[in-house]
Design a protein around this motif. Structure first.
Motif, mmCIF file in Angstrom:
data_model
loop_
_atom_site.group_PDB
_atom_site.id
_atom_site.type_symbol
_atom_site.label_atom_id
_atom_site.label_comp_id
_atom_site.label_asym_id
_atom_site.label_seq_id
_atom_site.Cartn_x
_atom_site.Cartn_y
_atom_site.Cartn_z
ATOM 1 N N ASP A 69 -1.162 -71.367 -57.773
ATOM 2 C CA ASP A 69 -0.350 -70.486 -58.604
ATOM 3 C C ASP A 69 1.031 -70.392 -57.984
ATOM 4 O O ASP A 69 1.177 -70.332 -56.758
ATOM 5 N N TRP A 70 2.062 -70.363 -58.846
ATOM 6 C CA TRP A 70 3.442 -70.275 -58.389
ATOM 7 C C TRP A 70 3.998 -68.897 -58.731
ATOM 8 O O TRP A 70 3.777 -68.388 -59.820
ATOM 9 N N HIS A 71 4.707 -68.303 -57.779
ATOM 10 C CA HIS A 71 5.280 -66.969 -57.933
ATOM 11 C C HIS A 71 6.782 -67.042 -57.673
ATOM 12 O O HIS A 71 7.219 -67.689 -56.712
ATOM 13 N N ALA A 106 3.936 -70.636 -53.356
ATOM 14 C CA ALA A 106 2.672 -71.190 -53.838
ATOM 15 C C ALA A 106 1.508 -70.526 -53.125
ATOM 16 O O ALA A 106 1.497 -70.424 -51.898
ATOM 17 N N THR A 107 0.531 -70.054 -53.917
ATOM 18 C CA THR A 107 -0.722 -69.551 -53.361
ATOM 19 C C THR A 107 -1.842 -70.431 -53.913
ATOM 20 O O THR A 107 -1.770 -70.906 -55.044
ATOM 21 N N ASN A 108 -2.867 -70.647 -53.096
ATOM 22 C CA ASN A 108 -3.955 -71.545 -53.484
ATOM 23 C C ASN A 108 -5.284 -70.811 -53.529
ATOM 24 O O ASN A 108 -5.534 -69.899 -52.736
ATOM 25 N N GLU A 109 -6.129 -71.255 -54.435
ATOM 26 C CA GLU A 109 -7.505 -70.790 -54.514
ATOM 27 C C GLU A 109 -8.374 -72.042 -54.458
ATOM 28 O O GLU A 109 -8.189 -72.966 -55.254
ATOM 29 N N HIS A 152 3.026 -70.548 -49.302
ATOM 30 C CA HIS A 152 3.999 -71.489 -48.751
ATOM 31 C C HIS A 152 5.192 -71.613 -49.691
ATOM 32 O O HIS A 152 5.016 -71.653 -50.917
ATOM 33 N N LEU A 153 6.389 -71.691 -49.105
ATOM 34 C CA LEU A 153 7.598 -71.877 -49.905
ATOM 35 C C LEU A 153 7.546 -73.231 -50.603
ATOM 36 O O LEU A 153 7.252 -74.238 -49.972
ATOM 37 N N GLY A 154 7.860 -73.217 -51.887
ATOM 38 C CA GLY A 154 7.875 -74.447 -52.654
ATOM 39 C C GLY A 154 9.232 -75.104 -52.669
ATOM 40 O O GLY A 154 9.372 -76.229 -53.144
#
Length: 158
Positions: free
Chosen positions: A53-55, A35-38, A13-15
Motif C-alpha cells: 500500500d502507498w501512502h 510503502a507499507t507491506n502485508e 519505506h520511502l518510495g
C-alpha cells in the motif's frame, strides 16, 4: 464515547526522495510516498504473497527540512499523524481527491546504506557497520512537535 480520533501510525519505506516546497514567509512543506507491506502465505498454493500500500506523507517546516536532509529512497521510517483529505481542480477541469498523512511525529528506523551493510554483514560486525550503528542521526528519534530530549526506542507502540 462522544469524542473522535484521527490518528495513523505507519512503518514503511520511502518510495522516492523527499520533495520540499518553500512558501513566502519561510514556511515549507515536504512530501514523499511511503510503502507499507502485508505478507501472507496463500493456503491453496503455498505461495508467499506480498501486497504493498502507498501512502502520501506530508511534513512541515523544520521536520520537512530534516527529512529532506537525512532521508532517501528506500529508508525505513516510523510516522505518526492524522489523515487529511484534499480536493482540487486539475488542469483538465476534473475534480481530484487525495488522502494524506500529515505527520506530527517521526522516527528514522534505518537508512538504505545500513540495510545494505546489514545484508552483507557476517557473524562479526565490520568496523563500518559498527560505525553506522553508532550514528546518532540514524538512531535518534525525531519529534516534529518538540525539540527537547529524544524519546527512547522502547517508547514506540510496537
Amino acid at each position: 464515547m462522544s469524542g473522535t480520533l484521527n490518528k495513523v501510525m505507519l512503518i514503511g519505506h520511502l518510495g522516492d526522495e523527499v520533495k520540499i516546497h518553500y512558501f513566502e514567509g519561510g514556511n515549507c512543506i515536504g512530501r514523499f510516498p511511503l510503502a507499507t507491506n502485508e505478507s501472507y502465505t496463500n493456503k491453496q498454493t503455498g505461495e508467499k504473497v506480498t501486497n504493498t500500500d502507498w501512502h502520501n506523507v506530508v511534513v512541515r517546516n523544520k521536520a520537512a527540512e530534516i527529512c529532506e536532509k537525512y532521508l532517501s529512497k528506500g529508508d525505513k521510517i516510523y510516522v505518526e499523524g492524522r489523515l487529511k483529505n484534499r480536493q482540487w481542480q486539475g488542469e483538465d477541469g476534473v475534480t481530484r481527491y487525495t488522502t494524506e498523512v500529515h505527520v506530527q511525529e517521526f522516527t528514522f528506523l534505518s537508512t538504505k546504506k545500513e540495510s545494505l551493510a546489514n545484508a552483507q554483514q557476517t557473524n562479526s560486525p565490520s568496523p563500518q557497520a559498527t560505525q553506522q550503528a553508532s550514528n546518532p542521526i540514524a538512531n535518534a528519534p525525531v519529534t516534529s512537535s518538540s525539540t527537547s530530549e529524544p524519546e527512547q526506542d522502547d517508547d514506540l507502540p510496537f
